[in-house]
Design a protein around this motif. Structure first.
Motif, PDB file in Angstrom:
ATOM      1  N   ARG A 163       5.039  13.381   0.017  1.00 49.36           N
ATOM      2  CA  ARG A 163       4.399  12.108   0.329  1.00 49.36           C
ATOM      3  C   ARG A 163       3.097  12.391   1.075  1.00 49.36           C
ATOM      4  NH1 ARG A 163       7.558   9.394   5.564  1.00 49.36           N
ATOM      5  NH2 ARG A 163       6.705  10.828   7.120  1.00 49.36           N
TER       6      ARG A 163
ATOM      7  N   VAL B 250      -4.159   2.916   4.318  1.00 50.67           N
ATOM      8  CA  VAL B 250      -2.730   2.607   4.345  1.00 50.67           C
ATOM      9  C   VAL B 250      -2.347   1.751   3.135  1.00 50.67           C
ATOM     10  CG1 VAL B 250      -0.948   1.306   5.558  1.00 50.67           C
ATOM     11  CG2 VAL B 250      -2.434   2.850   6.835  1.00 50.67           C
TER      12      VAL B 250
ATOM     13  N   ASN C 104      -2.618   3.775  -0.050  1.00 54.48           N
ATOM     14  CA  ASN C 104      -1.552   4.776  -0.108  1.00 54.48           C
ATOM     15  C   ASN C 104      -0.215   4.123  -0.453  1.00 54.48           C
ATOM     16  OD1 ASN C 104      -0.780   7.532   0.142  1.00 54.48           O
ATOM     17  ND2 ASN C 104       0.116   7.098   2.137  1.00 54.48           N
ATOM     18  N   MET C 105      -0.002   2.906   0.010  1.00 53.16           N
ATOM     19  CA  MET C 105       1.221   2.180  -0.357  1.00 53.16           C
ATOM     20  C   MET C 105       1.247   1.877  -1.855  1.00 53.16           C
ATOM     21  SD  MET C 105       1.533  -0.501   2.845  1.00 53.16           S
ATOM     22  CE  MET C 105       2.881  -1.389   2.068  1.00 53.16           C
TER      23      MET C 105
ATOM     24  N   GLY D  95       0.302   6.057  -3.502  1.00 50.85           N
ATOM     25  CA  GLY D  95       1.174   7.103  -2.990  1.00 50.85           C
ATOM     26  C   GLY D  95       0.525   8.435  -2.700  1.00 50.85           C
TER      27      GLY D  95
END
Length: 319
Positions: free
Chosen positions: A259, A299, A302-303, A306
């Motif tokens: 991740r 953020v 990235n959500m 990924g």
């Protein structure tokens, strides 16, 4: 681009695989050049958190409950009815800041509990992580290239640290339950050999925990050659999640989890901007301001995708 740290001599390019985005420096500094830089400056770049503070915070029952629920660590001071401790710990861990603080900000590289577990950290610096994990019940050993850092760690934290690279050590094969490498793999000449050696030292089903810069992060794509994560000539190889997974699978690792995290984004933006403007200095006392709009943007991306976080984390197991 010129060397970013310590006014190091020379100019460098970074080459990139068009498929997986694996990135490497060219020309690669010679061993003599890197040795000189590390001898002069490496120890100054190390950041050792206040382990006394970390130890004191361990008394917090919230941390115990969360680590018990998510990492399997036995409770020491928290005293709740059986079953209720697990429920509360699971609930608290659903809150990202609490989960992050409970693992000391180490994310996936904070290992799950192993009874009488043996932990090896490669590139341990001053050994603060070894000290921390020893307090959580691990048998710990560190390997650190810089002899000054190894000596400081042994004296300050009372942990065992071997100085030199991994190949120069006489370590038992199949001995360790966990091997940790935080921001190490990008510095080594031969990451394939290092990962192969880690597999040899791990027990069957032993865990390899890795953290490093993510060369596919939003910061990297936003700033390109000025991205703070490049730091020539220190970073020789830079990975994306896909590139790292390909390599780990080829070397026989299984149950790979990868991740990316965005926690450094607020200062990565500011320092990368300073690099672009030519006024970044590692040893400057200049205050680095946080850029929260960039952090929030990363953020969110990235959500969705990924792989936009600044830090890449991985867990992989020896088969």
């Amino acid at each position: 681009m010129r060397g970013l740290f310590c006014n190091s001599p020379g100019t460098y390019d970074y080459l990139r695989c068009t498929d997986c985005w694996f990135t490497w420096i060219s020309p690669q500094p010679t061993a003599k050049e890197l040795n000189l830089l590390y001898e002069q400056y490496y120890d100054e770049t190390l950041d050792s958190p206040d382990v006394i503070t970390l130890s004191a915070s361990r008394k917090n029952w919230i941390r115990e409950l969360v680590l018990n629920a998510y990492k399997g660590y036995p409770l020491k001071k928290a005293n709740l009815p059986a079953g209720l401790d697990k429920i509360i710990g699971l609930f608290l861990g659903l809150i990202p800041p609490i989960l992050n603080r409970s693992t000391y900000g180490l994310g996936l590289t904070f290992p799950a509990y192993v009874r009488n577990g043996r932990l090896l950290e490669i590139g341990c610096g001053h050994g603060w992580l070894l000290k921390l994990m020893k307090e959580w019940g691990w048998e710990v050993l560190g390997v650190e290239w810089n002899p000054v850092s190894a000596r400081i760690g042994k004296e300050k934290f009372g942990v065992d640290i071997l100085d030199g690279d991994l190949t120069s050590q006489n370590l038992h094969e199949g001995y360790y339950d966990v091997i940790v490498m935080r921001h190490v793999l990008e510095h080594v000449y031969d990451p394939v050999q290092l990962l192969t050696d880690c597999s040899r030292l791990l027990k069957p089903k032993g865990a390899l925990l890795i953290a490093m810069p993510n060369v596919k992060s939003l910061g990297s794509q936003w700033f390109g050659r000025y991205w703070r994560g490049l730091t020539p000539p220190w970073h020789l190889h830079l990975f994306t999640p896909r590139a790292l997974e390909i390599l780990l699978r080829k070397l026989g690792y299984v149950d790979i989890k990868i991740r990316t995290r965005s926690f450094p984004a607020h200062w990565i933006y500011t320092t990368s901007k300073m690099v672009r403007e030519g006024n970044f200095s590692l040893h400057s006392n200049q205050k680095v301001r946080s850029c929260w709009w960039f952090h929030i943007l990363e953020v969110v991306l990235n959500m969705i995708y990924g792989d936009f976080g600044e830090e890449l984390e991985a867990i992989a197991y020896r088969s």
